[in-house]
Enzyme design. Sequence first.
Site, PDB file in Angstrom:
ATOM      1  N   TYR A 103       0.835  -1.206   0.000  1.00  0.00           N
ATOM      2  CA  TYR A 103       0.000   0.000   0.000  1.00  0.00           C
ATOM      3  C   TYR A 103       0.868   1.253   0.000  1.00  0.00           C
ATOM      4  CZ  TYR A 103      -3.881  -3.142   0.820  1.00  0.00           C
ATOM      5  OH  TYR A 103      -4.808  -4.144   0.681  1.00  0.00           O
ATOM      6  N   ASN A 127     -12.651   0.479  -4.866  1.00  0.00           N
ATOM      7  CA  ASN A 127     -12.500   0.215  -6.296  1.00  0.00           C
ATOM      8  C   ASN A 127     -13.745  -0.488  -6.836  1.00  0.00           C
ATOM      9  OD1 ASN A 127     -11.525  -0.386  -8.874  1.00  0.00           O
ATOM     10  ND2 ASN A 127     -10.318  -2.122  -8.159  1.00  0.00           N
ATOM     11  N   CYS A 135      -6.653  -4.048  -7.909  1.00  0.00           N
ATOM     12  CA  CYS A 135      -6.323  -3.916  -6.493  1.00  0.00           C
ATOM     13  C   CYS A 135      -5.867  -5.248  -5.892  1.00  0.00           C
ATOM     14  CB  CYS A 135      -7.491  -3.320  -5.716  1.00  0.00           C
ATOM     15  SG  CYS A 135      -9.042  -4.169  -5.924  1.00  0.00           S
ATOM     16  N   HIS A 136      -6.101  -6.343  -6.607  1.00  0.00           N
ATOM     17  CA  HIS A 136      -5.608  -7.638  -6.114  1.00  0.00           C
ATOM     18  C   HIS A 136      -4.083  -7.690  -6.119  1.00  0.00           C
ATOM     19  CE1 HIS A 136      -5.916  -8.279 -10.506  1.00  0.00           C
ATOM     20  NE2 HIS A 136      -4.890  -9.096 -10.338  1.00  0.00           N
ATOM     21  N   GLU A 162      -1.690 -14.777 -12.726  1.00  0.00           N
ATOM     22  CA  GLU A 162      -0.779 -13.809 -13.319  1.00  0.00           C
ATOM     23  C   GLU A 162       0.680 -14.205 -13.170  1.00  0.00           C
ATOM     24  OE1 GLU A 162      -3.753  -9.995 -12.841  1.00  0.00           O
ATOM     25  OE2 GLU A 162      -1.930 -10.023 -11.652  1.00  0.00           O
TER      26      GLU A 162
END
Length: 170
Positions: A103, A127, A135-136, A162
């Site tokens: 963050y 979001n 945001c993941h 990913e």
Amino acid sequence: MIEAQVLPTPIGPLSLLVREGVLVAGGFTADPAEMYDRLPPALRAEGLDVVDDLGPAAQAVRDYFDGDLTALDAIPVEQPGSATRKRLHQALREVKPGTTVSYAQLAERAGLPRTAARAAGSACAQNLIAPFVPCHRVLPSTGGFGGYYYGVPVKEWLLAHEAGKLSVTS
């Protein structure tokens, strides 16, 4: 009019809401009304119509889950928020698939001090356009996965996808 489509994905249904070709909401739910209810009143006043195909946004989702991890990046998005929140959401879109940030790092990428980590967390929590505004990809600096509006298992799956650690049939 806000147009919506629900797409099947390996981790459950994904509802997309588009206004004039711009994605205004997206989330892992089978009920587009759940996303619609989170929109600002001015957008909700336009009405909601569920359609069979949203075109480019729907194709980007299919491509992303088929392995083109940058497919979501080409879709224009717009969501409400202060100038700071918009900068944080833009910085989120610049976090590359397969990578994560804290963050505090997200705050820095948005031109804020590291101490604005709480503002970064708030931007993630508010979001409206997952996974297009990813945001993941933000993890707490203290370790673990932190929270995720659609549940930590969805966040873990997206990060593994990913990172190339699973197949799309997992």
